[in-house]
Design a protein around this motif. Structure first.
Motif, PDB file in Angstrom:
ATOM      1  N   SER A 115      -3.852  -7.272  -0.823  1.00 22.66           N
ATOM      2  CA  SER A 115      -4.855  -6.570  -1.632  1.00 22.66           C
ATOM      3  C   SER A 115      -6.175  -7.325  -1.627  1.00 22.66           C
ATOM      4  CB  SER A 115      -4.359  -6.416  -3.079  1.00 22.66           C
ATOM      5  OG  SER A 115      -3.227  -5.601  -3.141  1.00 22.66           O
TER       6      SER A 115
ATOM      7  N   ILE B   6      -7.868  -7.058   1.839  1.00 22.92           N
ATOM      8  CA  ILE B   6      -8.438  -5.707   2.029  1.00 22.92           C
ATOM      9  C   ILE B   6      -9.805  -5.624   1.338  1.00 22.92           C
ATOM     10  CG2 ILE B   6      -8.187  -3.288   1.291  1.00 22.92           C
ATOM     11  CD1 ILE B   6      -5.163  -3.586   1.923  1.00 22.92           C
ATOM     12  N   ASP B   7      -9.924  -6.276   0.173  1.00 18.99           N
ATOM     13  CA  ASP B   7     -11.206  -6.287  -0.547  1.00 18.99           C
ATOM     14  C   ASP B   7     -12.198  -7.285   0.039  1.00 18.99           C
ATOM     15  OD1 ASP B   7     -10.330  -4.355  -2.300  1.00 18.99           O
ATOM     16  OD2 ASP B   7      -9.682  -5.777  -3.837  1.00 18.99           O
TER      17      ASP B   7
ATOM     18  N   HIS C 191       1.894  -8.680  -1.799  1.00 25.89           N
ATOM     19  CA  HIS C 191       1.095  -7.616  -2.415  1.00 25.89           C
ATOM     20  C   HIS C 191      -0.294  -8.127  -2.814  1.00 25.89           C
ATOM     21  CE1 HIS C 191      -0.387  -4.829  -5.465  1.00 25.89           C
ATOM     22  NE2 HIS C 191       0.324  -3.918  -4.842  1.00 25.89           N
ATOM     23  N   ASN C 192      -0.331  -9.260  -3.523  1.00 25.58           N
ATOM     24  CA  ASN C 192      -1.618  -9.779  -4.012  1.00 25.58           C
ATOM     25  C   ASN C 192      -2.513 -10.260  -2.880  1.00 25.58           C
ATOM     26  OD1 ASN C 192      -0.334  -9.391  -6.481  1.00 25.58           O
ATOM     27  ND2 ASN C 192      -1.228 -11.203  -7.395  1.00 25.58           N
TER      28      ASN C 192
ATOM     29  N   GLN D  66      -1.824  -1.324   3.934  1.00 26.99           N
ATOM     30  CA  GLN D  66      -1.305  -0.952   2.611  1.00 26.99           C
ATOM     31  C   GLN D  66       0.224  -0.973   2.625  1.00 26.99           C
ATOM     32  OE1 GLN D  66      -2.878  -0.570  -0.195  1.00 26.99           O
ATOM     33  NE2 GLN D  66      -5.007  -0.371   0.445  1.00 26.99           N
TER      34      GLN D  66
ATOM     35  N   LYS E 109       2.032  -4.415   2.331  1.00 28.95           N
ATOM     36  CA  LYS E 109       2.154  -5.074   1.022  1.00 28.95           C
ATOM     37  C   LYS E 109       3.619  -5.165   0.600  1.00 28.95           C
ATOM     38  CE  LYS E 109      -2.273  -3.542  -0.937  1.00 28.95           C
ATOM     39  NZ  LYS E 109      -2.889  -2.780  -2.037  1.00 28.95           N
TER      40      LYS E 109
ATOM     41  N   ASN F 267      -5.857   0.576   8.218  1.00 26.98           N
ATOM     42  CA  ASN F 267      -5.897   0.431   6.757  1.00 26.98           C
ATOM     43  C   ASN F 267      -4.615   0.940   6.103  1.00 26.98           C
ATOM     44  OD1 ASN F 267      -8.451  -0.712   6.844  1.00 26.98           O
ATOM     45  ND2 ASN F 267      -9.498   1.239   6.620  1.00 26.98           N
TER      46      ASN F 267
END
Length: 197
Positions: A88, A91-92, A84-85, A181, A184, A177
């Motif tokens: 994330s 993605i950023d 998950h982390n 998600q 994750k 995208n």
């Protein structure tokens, strides 16, 4: 926001839009609202700026990853938290995986320098925990390093080979995208189901 923070924010924005090769120092200066001379005063060239942005981004990720690796959580919770982390974060910061691959080929000294950094993600406690949970019969016998490689591969590859993935499975940017998600949690579920007894 000080000048360096403005530069990092602007550089991240331009690198995400244009990639390393397509980005121009003038564009970064314009995005930061400073003149090019000031940008060159802070960072002599684009490579040094990219490396600084890379290290700045990873200085935010590494503590999160080490906190997961070193926590008291079960191996299953750690896998969920890591996927998950990490996803994330990427993605950023979508420019980072291609940059790492590029640098491994073009500037291996920088990559080795990063890997020697004391604040880098350190999985030693996690590897020891995997061994203990195998001995306790919680997870199937597996090489702990192979398990880590599986986790890294499943999380990193779609970002590192984004154009290839989109072309092979014929998906749009928005579909990609959405799938990232979903990954994750789906990656963690797949891995956990494959290793638990």
């Amino acid at each position: 926001m000080n000048t360096e923070e403005k530069i990092f924010y602007a550089a991240r924005t331009v690198f995400q839009k244009k990639g390393f090769a397509g980005a121009r120092m003038q564009e970064i200066a314009d995005e930061a609202g400073i003149n090019k001379a000031m940008l060159h005063y802070c960072f002599k060239n684009k490579q040094l700026l990219f490396e600084a942005v890379f290290m700045n981004a990873f200085s935010q990720l590494a503590p999160q990853i080490n906190e997961i690796f070193n926590s008291e959580a079960s191996i299953f919770e750690k896998i969920k938290n890591f996927t998950h982390n990490y996803i994330s974060f990427v993605i950023d910061n979508p420019y980072l995986p291609p940059f790492v691959i590029q640098e491994m080929n073009n500037n291996p000294e920088f990559v080795m320098q990063f890997l020697k950094n004391e604040s880098r993600p350190n999985p030693s406690l996690l590897l020891a925990q995997i061994d203990k949970e195998i001995e306790a019969g919680i997870i199937k016998p597996i090489n702990p390093k192979q398990l880590l490689m599986d986790i890294f591969s499943l999380t990193v590859f779609p970002f590192a080979a984004q154009m290839l993935v989109k072309g092979l499975i014929q998906i749009s940017e928005s579909e990609f995208n959405t799938m990232m998600q979903e990954r994750k949690t789906s990656i963690a579920t797949q891995i956990i189901n494959s290793i638990k007894t």
